[in-house]
Design a protein around this motif. Sequence first.
Motif, PDB file in Angstrom:
ATOM      1  N   PRO A  55     -35.778  25.816  58.161  1.00  8.48           N
ATOM      2  CA  PRO A  55     -34.658  26.759  58.115  1.00  8.48           C
ATOM      3  C   PRO A  55     -34.439  27.273  56.692  1.00  8.48           C
ATOM      4  O   PRO A  55     -34.552  26.526  55.729  1.00  8.48           O
ATOM      5  CB  PRO A  55     -33.460  25.926  58.561  1.00  8.48           C
ATOM      6  CG  PRO A  55     -34.024  24.709  59.211  1.00  8.48           C
ATOM      7  CD  PRO A  55     -35.370  24.484  58.617  1.00  8.48           C
ATOM      8  N   GLY A  56     -34.147  28.539  56.584  1.00 12.91           N
ATOM      9  CA  GLY A  56     -33.877  29.150  55.289  1.00 12.91           C
ATOM     10  C   GLY A  56     -32.800  30.208  55.422  1.00 12.91           C
ATOM     11  O   GLY A  56     -32.271  30.455  56.513  1.00 12.91           O
ATOM     12  N   GLN A  57     -32.473  30.864  54.333  1.00 12.57           N
ATOM     13  CA  GLN A  57     -31.415  31.868  54.319  1.00 12.57           C
ATOM     14  C   GLN A  57     -31.776  33.093  55.158  1.00 12.57           C
ATOM     15  O   GLN A  57     -30.958  33.596  55.907  1.00 12.57           O
ATOM     16  CB  GLN A  57     -31.124  32.316  52.887  1.00 12.57           C
ATOM     17  CG  GLN A  57     -30.590  31.236  51.988  1.00 12.57           C
ATOM     18  CD  GLN A  57     -29.157  30.872  52.320  1.00 12.57           C
ATOM     19  OE1 GLN A  57     -28.387  31.669  52.814  1.00 12.57           O
ATOM     20  NE2 GLN A  57     -28.798  29.637  52.055  1.00 12.57           N
ATOM     21  N   ASN A  58     -32.996  33.605  55.003  1.00 13.85           N
ATOM     22  CA  ASN A  58     -33.427  34.828  55.690  1.00 13.85           C
ATOM     23  C   ASN A  58     -34.834  34.655  56.229  1.00 13.85           C
ATOM     24  O   ASN A  58     -35.692  34.068  55.559  1.00 13.85           O
ATOM     25  CB  ASN A  58     -33.412  36.017  54.729  1.00 13.85           C
ATOM     26  CG  ASN A  58     -32.018  36.312  54.220  1.00 13.85           C
ATOM     27  OD1 ASN A  58     -31.127  36.629  54.988  1.00 13.85           O
ATOM     28  ND2 ASN A  58     -31.827  36.177  52.920  1.00 13.85           N
ATOM     29  N   HIS A  59     -35.054  35.186  57.431  1.00 17.26           N
ATOM     30  CA  HIS A  59     -36.379  35.175  58.044  1.00 17.26           C
ATOM     31  C   HIS A  59     -36.576  36.501  58.760  1.00 17.26           C
ATOM     32  O   HIS A  59     -35.621  37.079  59.281  1.00 17.26           O
ATOM     33  CB  HIS A  59     -36.508  34.056  59.089  1.00 17.26           C
ATOM     34  CG  HIS A  59     -36.451  32.679  58.532  1.00 17.26           C
ATOM     35  ND1 HIS A  59     -37.525  32.063  57.954  1.00 17.26           N
ATOM     36  CD2 HIS A  59     -35.432  31.785  58.458  1.00 17.26           C
ATOM     37  CE1 HIS A  59     -37.177  30.848  57.558  1.00 17.26           C
ATOM     38  NE2 HIS A  59     -35.908  30.660  57.851  1.00 17.26           N
ATOM     39  N   SER A  60     -37.817  36.980  58.816  1.00 14.01           N
ATOM     40  CA  SER A  60     -38.167  38.171  59.591  1.00 14.01           C
ATOM     41  C   SER A  60     -39.385  37.843  60.442  1.00 14.01           C
ATOM     42  O   SER A  60     -40.342  37.237  59.957  1.00 14.01           O
ATOM     43  CB  SER A  60     -38.502  39.349  58.676  1.00 14.01           C
ATOM     44  OG  SER A  60     -37.354  39.783  57.997  1.00 14.01           O
ATOM     45  N   TYR A  61     -39.340  38.246  61.693  1.00 14.53           N
ATOM     46  CA  TYR A  61     -40.447  38.029  62.618  1.00 14.53           C
ATOM     47  C   TYR A  61     -40.822  39.367  63.233  1.00 14.53           C
ATOM     48  O   TYR A  61     -39.960  40.122  63.677  1.00 14.53           O
ATOM     49  CB  TYR A  61     -40.054  37.051  63.732  1.00 14.53           C
ATOM     50  CG  TYR A  61     -39.689  35.688  63.204  1.00 14.53           C
ATOM     51  CD1 TYR A  61     -40.670  34.758  62.911  1.00 14.53           C
ATOM     52  CD2 TYR A  61     -38.365  35.339  62.981  1.00 14.53           C
ATOM     53  CE1 TYR A  61     -40.342  33.510  62.415  1.00 14.53           C
ATOM     54  CE2 TYR A  61     -38.028  34.093  62.479  1.00 14.53           C
ATOM     55  CZ  TYR A  61     -39.017  33.189  62.199  1.00 14.53           C
ATOM     56  OH  TYR A  61     -38.682  31.963  61.699  1.00 14.53           O
ATOM     57  N   ARG A  63     -40.895  45.089  68.125  1.00 11.56           N
ATOM     58  CA  ARG A  63     -39.577  44.740  67.595  1.00 11.56           C
ATOM     59  C   ARG A  63     -39.713  43.889  66.332  1.00 11.56           C
ATOM     60  O   ARG A  63     -40.706  43.181  66.138  1.00 11.56           O
ATOM     61  CB  ARG A  63     -38.755  43.936  68.608  1.00 11.56           C
ATOM     62  CG  ARG A  63     -38.482  44.640  69.912  1.00 11.56           C
ATOM     63  CD  ARG A  63     -37.410  45.704  69.739  1.00 11.56           C
ATOM     64  NE  ARG A  63     -37.015  46.272  71.006  1.00 11.56           N
ATOM     65  CZ  ARG A  63     -37.571  47.341  71.561  1.00 11.56           C
ATOM     66  NH1 ARG A  63     -38.569  47.939  70.962  1.00 11.56           N
ATOM     67  NH2 ARG A  63     -37.136  47.805  72.713  1.00 11.56           N
ATOM     68  N   ILE A  64     -38.691  43.966  65.506  1.00  9.63           N
ATOM     69  CA  ILE A  64     -38.553  43.096  64.340  1.00  9.63           C
ATOM     70  C   ILE A  64     -37.272  42.297  64.555  1.00  9.63           C
ATOM     71  O   ILE A  64     -36.214  42.877  64.822  1.00  9.63           O
ATOM     72  CB  ILE A  64     -38.433  43.898  63.033  1.00  9.63           C
ATOM     73  CG1 ILE A  64     -39.675  44.749  62.814  1.00  9.63           C
ATOM     74  CG2 ILE A  64     -38.209  42.953  61.853  1.00  9.63           C
ATOM     75  CD1 ILE A  64     -39.524  45.732  61.679  1.00  9.63           C
ATOM     76  N   VAL A  65     -37.375  40.990  64.477  1.00  9.35           N
ATOM     77  CA  VAL A  65     -36.214  40.113  64.620  1.00  9.35           C
ATOM     78  C   VAL A  65     -35.920  39.542  63.238  1.00  9.35           C
ATOM     79  O   VAL A  65     -36.771  38.891  62.633  1.00  9.35           O
ATOM     80  CB  VAL A  65     -36.477  38.983  65.638  1.00  9.35           C
ATOM     81  CG1 VAL A  65     -35.285  38.057  65.731  1.00  9.35           C
ATOM     82  CG2 VAL A  65     -36.826  39.562  66.999  1.00  9.35           C
ATOM     83  N   GLU A  66     -34.728  39.823  62.735  1.00  6.28           N
ATOM     84  CA  GLU A  66     -34.325  39.359  61.412  1.00  6.28           C
ATOM     85  C   GLU A  66     -33.194  38.357  61.550  1.00  6.28           C
ATOM     86  O   GLU A  66     -32.238  38.589  62.290  1.00  6.28           O
ATOM     87  CB  GLU A  66     -33.881  40.532  60.547  1.00  6.28           C
ATOM     88  CG  GLU A  66     -34.989  41.520  60.282  1.00  6.28           C
ATOM     89  CD  GLU A  66     -34.526  42.748  59.542  1.00  6.28           C
ATOM     90  OE1 GLU A  66     -33.325  43.093  59.627  1.00  6.28           O
ATOM     91  OE2 GLU A  66     -35.360  43.364  58.868  1.00  6.28           O
TER      92      GLU A  66
END
Length: 91
Positions: free
Chosen positions: A3-9, A16-19
């Motif tokens: 787990p971190g502050q920000n992730h993008s998939y 789609r982009i899931v942020e």
Amino acid sequence: MTPGQNHSYYLIQKQRIVELAWPPPPKSAEVSFKGRVLRLLHGGPRPGSPEQCVDPGDFESAVNVLDQQDIEAAISAFTRLGYQVTVRTLR
């Protein structure tokens, strides 16, 4: 993945982009200079950070749901963990 502050998939099949964004902790009483220095010297994750609040196994399970391209279930899983989720369309 941890787990971190920000992730993008990027979900290429679904276009789609899931942020994911971890919300900032609520403002608390002012921390003294000495308190900030001690926190810097001590190290480790900040109080209220995802490294402290999110179980790595639960995070990995949510990522596995996302790997299956199930966007709705992944949004639900990450929201339960405390993340703010944004879904955008690839252009």
